[in-house]
Design a protein around this motif. Structure first.
Motif, short mmCIF file in Angstrom:
data_model
loop_
_atom_site.label_atom_id
_atom_site.label_comp_id
_atom_site.label_asym_id
_atom_site.label_seq_id
_atom_site.Cartn_x
_atom_site.Cartn_y
_atom_site.Cartn_z
N ASN A 158 3.18 -3.57 -1.71
CA ASN A 158 1.80 -3.38 -1.44
C ASN A 158 1.31 -2.04 -1.66
N GLN A 159 2.15 -0.96 -2.11
CA GLN A 159 1.87 0.44 -1.96
C GLN A 159 2.27 1.18 -3.13
N TYR A 160 1.75 2.08 -3.77
CA TYR A 160 2.17 2.98 -4.42
C TYR A 160 1.60 4.57 -4.16
N LYS A 168 5.96 3.14 -7.38
CA LYS A 168 5.90 2.02 -6.14
C LYS A 168 6.83 2.31 -5.15
N SER A 214 -11.78 7.50 0.19
CA SER A 214 -11.23 6.31 -0.32
C SER A 214 -12.04 5.86 -1.28
N MET A 270 -2.43 7.22 -2.20
CA MET A 270 -1.98 6.19 -1.94
C MET A 270 -2.73 5.09 -2.29
N ARG A 322 -12.25 1.82 -3.42
CA ARG A 322 -11.90 0.48 -3.34
C ARG A 322 -12.69 -0.17 -4.88
N TYR A 365 -7.88 -3.57 -4.47
CA TYR A 365 -6.89 -2.41 -4.14
C TYR A 365 -7.77 -1.31 -3.71
N THR A 366 -7.31 -0.41 -2.86
CA THR A 366 -7.75 0.73 -2.36
C THR A 366 -6.89 2.15 -2.56
N GLU A 374 -3.04 0.99 -1.97
CA GLU A 374 -2.77 -0.36 -1.19
C GLU A 374 -3.23 -1.35 -1.70
#
Length: 124
Positions: A83-85, A79, A51, A94, A53, A106-107, A96
């Motif tokens: 809140n997510q792509y 999208k 991940s 992804m 961030r 965003y993460t 978030e």
């Protein structure tokens, strides 16, 4: 990816402050005493990034970073809700966004989803 990001800094730009542990690398770039951006990379036991961030202090700042990420064409970001792509299937990523307004981060997550689950997420 982390080294690639660090190579973006040229003479005359803020020098990043880097802290690391066995499972994380935190890169802080300060423009002023109160304006900075943190990039937090987390790694699994195999040292693979799981991940990333991006954390900033203002709406326009985080929006600038998010839009730059979404413009990376090879990932084909789509999208799927407010809140997510998600990326193209082969990249298995992804993004978030926070649910609460006023939070500036965003993460990007590395996912281990099946093609069936991916198809459900994109509405196929």
């Amino acid at each position: 990816m982390v080294l690639k990001d660090l190579k973006k800094y040229k003479a005359g730009t803020p020098i990043p402050i880097i802290t690391a542990t066995d499972s994380t690398i935190n890169v802080t770039v300060k423009k002023t005493a109160s304006l900075h951006t943190d990039f937090v990379y987390q790694f699994d036991k195999a040292k693979k990034c799981k991940s990333e961030r991006v954390i900033t202090g203002c709406d326009s700042c985080i929006n600038k970073w998010l839009q730059a990420t979404l413009r990376i064409g090879k990932y084909g970001w789509k999208k799927i809700n407010e809140n997510q792509y998600i990326s193209k299937y082969e990249y298995k990523m992804m993004i978030e966004l926070p649910v609460k307004p006023g939070e500036h981060y965003y993460t990007i997550l590395r996912m281990d989803w099946s093609k069936t689950l991916y198809d459900i997420l994109v509405g196929k």
